[in-house]
Scaffold this motif. Sequence first.
Motif, mmCIF file in Angstrom:
data_model
loop_
_atom_site.group_PDB
_atom_site.id
_atom_site.type_symbol
_atom_site.label_atom_id
_atom_site.label_comp_id
_atom_site.label_asym_id
_atom_site.label_seq_id
_atom_site.Cartn_x
_atom_site.Cartn_y
_atom_site.Cartn_z
ATOM 1 N N ILE A 238 0.827 -1.337 0.056
ATOM 2 C CA ILE A 238 0.013 0.138 0.056
ATOM 3 C C ILE A 238 0.849 1.151 -0.258
ATOM 4 O O ILE A 238 2.536 1.285 0.782
ATOM 5 N N LEU A 239 0.550 1.889 -0.425
ATOM 6 C CA LEU A 239 0.743 3.457 -0.859
ATOM 7 C C LEU A 239 1.710 4.354 0.576
ATOM 8 O O LEU A 239 2.578 4.617 0.756
ATOM 9 N N SER A 240 0.624 4.348 1.114
ATOM 10 C CA SER A 240 0.718 5.081 2.608
ATOM 11 C C SER A 240 2.169 4.321 3.488
ATOM 12 O O SER A 240 2.901 4.790 3.958
ATOM 13 N N ARG A 241 2.126 2.136 3.052
ATOM 14 C CA ARG A 241 3.107 2.024 4.169
ATOM 15 C C ARG A 241 4.341 2.573 3.461
ATOM 16 O O ARG A 241 5.508 2.744 3.810
ATOM 17 N N TYR A 242 5.081 2.659 1.582
ATOM 18 C CA TYR A 242 6.127 2.686 1.502
ATOM 19 C C TYR A 242 6.319 4.647 2.053
ATOM 20 O O TYR A 242 7.695 4.797 2.253
ATOM 21 N N GLY A 243 5.092 5.655 2.173
ATOM 22 C CA GLY A 243 5.232 6.614 2.038
ATOM 23 C C GLY A 243 6.243 7.157 3.321
ATOM 24 O O GLY A 243 6.942 7.790 3.949
#
Length: 136
Positions: A1-6
């Motif tokens: 998920i992109l929020s984890r990457y962020g």
Amino acid sequence: ILSRYGQLLPDLLQYASEAPFTATYPDHERYFSALVSGDARDAVAHLRQQASLSTSDSDRSAALELAVDLLLRTGNSQVAAEIALSLGTELGAAGIAPGLLEIGTQLADPKPILDFLKAQHDVLAYAAIRLNQAIR
């Protein structure tokens, strides 16, 4: 998920936070996880906490309206109605949550909303919810 990457990015590369997502990536992860799982309890508790800690009326309204919207999206219309009614006439100030008319039509028993609308002399919304009840 992109929020984890962020969350893995250095602080310099992370977007600035805005209420009610004060911690941009963890807060978005909490919100999107609630949408995917259908369990909004943790996210709503967090949004309520954000609202209680807010020093700005607009940030407080935004957090609570987002909680209302999330609850409606996850099928918790009764709790959404309770939070919406706690906002009173401030509901809609942030432009996030639907109005009491839409919320009221989703409830099996919209009496608290009808009572509020009656006290506010909102005859049109009151009548629309009653009509919706009659045709169900």
